[in-house]
Design a protein around this motif. Sequence first.
Motif, PDB file in Angstrom:
ATOM      1  N   ILE A 264       0.806  -1.210   0.000  1.00 18.59           N
ATOM      2  CA  ILE A 264       0.000   0.000   0.000  1.00 18.59           C
ATOM      3  C   ILE A 264       0.846   1.270   0.000  1.00 18.59           C
ATOM      4  CG2 ILE A 264      -0.250   0.306   2.508  1.00 18.59           C
ATOM      5  CD1 ILE A 264      -3.231   0.845   1.994  1.00 18.59           C
ATOM      6  N   ARG A 265       2.098   1.189   0.476  1.00 19.30           N
ATOM      7  CA  ARG A 265       2.995   2.340   0.405  1.00 19.30           C
ATOM      8  C   ARG A 265       3.855   2.303  -0.863  1.00 19.30           C
ATOM      9  NH1 ARG A 265       3.446   5.796   4.618  1.00 19.30           N
ATOM     10  NH2 ARG A 265       3.947   7.135   2.863  1.00 19.30           N
ATOM     11  N   GLN A 266       3.481   1.473  -1.817  1.00 18.45           N
ATOM     12  CA  GLN A 266       4.096   1.397  -3.142  1.00 18.45           C
ATOM     13  C   GLN A 266       5.498   0.787  -3.134  1.00 18.45           C
ATOM     14  OE1 GLN A 266       1.874   2.106  -5.527  1.00 18.45           O
ATOM     15  NE2 GLN A 266       0.538   2.654  -3.846  1.00 18.45           N
ATOM     16  N   GLU A 267       5.874   0.133  -2.036  1.00 14.02           N
ATOM     17  CA  GLU A 267       7.229  -0.427  -1.947  1.00 14.02           C
ATOM     18  C   GLU A 267       7.381  -1.700  -2.776  1.00 14.02           C
ATOM     19  OE1 GLU A 267       8.675   1.018   2.429  1.00 14.02           O
ATOM     20  OE2 GLU A 267       6.785  -0.088   2.306  1.00 14.02           O
ATOM     21  N   TYR A 268       6.313  -2.475  -2.953  1.00 15.87           N
ATOM     22  CA  TYR A 268       6.384  -3.634  -3.837  1.00 15.87           C
ATOM     23  C   TYR A 268       6.569  -3.179  -5.281  1.00 15.87           C
ATOM     24  CZ  TYR A 268       5.055  -7.281  -0.448  1.00 15.87           C
ATOM     25  OH  TYR A 268       5.046  -8.173   0.581  1.00 15.87           O
TER      26      TYR A 268
END
Length: 366
Positions: A186-190
């Motif tokens: 959800i924090r775009q780290e993937y």
Amino acid sequence: MKIELQKIKVRDLVAGYINSDEEGVVGYDGLLNIRPKYQREFVYKDKQRDEVINTIRKNFPLNVMYWCKNDDGKFELLDGQQRTISICEYVEGNFSIKGLAFHNLTKDQQEQILDYDLMIYFCEGTDSEKLDWFEIINIAGEELTPQELKNAIYTGEWLTDAKKHFSKNGCPAYKIANKYLNGSPIRQEYLETALKWICDRDNIKEIKDYMSKNQNNSNANELWLYFQNVINWVNAIFPNYRKEMKGLEWGYIYNKYKDKNLNPKEIEEKISELMKDEYDEITNKKGIYEYLLSGNEKYLSIRKFKDNEKRKVYERQKGICVRCKNHYEIEEMEADHIKPYSEGGHTTIDNCQMLCIDCNRRKSNK
């Protein structure tokens, strides 16, 4: 970059407000894209959300917000998403503060909120100008991650599709790779991780270059298929999962070694032996995986000889370098494994020799 300061009343902001978790959030009679479906969900805590409304009710000024004007005359919310959603959700009656929802207020109290002027900067410019500006103004509130900053600029169908795969709790990428990746979808780290890996594969210097190149594509199939290939390769080569595998840069490893002829059974036997580490020499167990693929001991961070061990060997050699036969002070010498670790040598005093710095460097470079 063209920037104009405008006053927008709350009643105009909330007109046509629609909040659809999957399809995004819009307002301002459909002209303002408050949260595109590629961005993260609402992250303000209740106290932060409530303070936005209290500020408006007291007629105190809110921090200025930024809207990015598109070529079609519509807007993307550049900064102020959490404050904007807080305002709209309250007016819509979706939460209350100390038991008072918007519909519980008196008519004049409601009108005071609806007539409140929000200070908005309308911004127009190129993608690079927007990104630079966004990084500058992203200094307060819920700070965005580097990838979220990029997402705010490189909008479009490609990013929407990429977010579907990488940017939701329980998304496909999480389901197949959460035990290998650090961070939060959800924090775009993937998404950021997958982009780093594919940029490395394609020799692309920066993530933003890849995003710019693919911005107008209809889907992110290339990225998603590549990511699946990485994870499938890891599962095939290292079928016995260990906690040390989490957080490794598997995409970089895949890019370098995917074409090697590898025997998973033999690799597992070596991993098991190295994990036992009977002499307690490996200080970086996570490095075992790339060590076995590359043969380079640097990934293991082999324990170094202790100072007292160096002193004993130095005295035993009477300060003579065993290679060049010259005498040196101990500060001019370095400890060296007589038998390399890769050949079965260990970091023990009987496998230690003192070499002058020059001889040790020459040996290391062979």
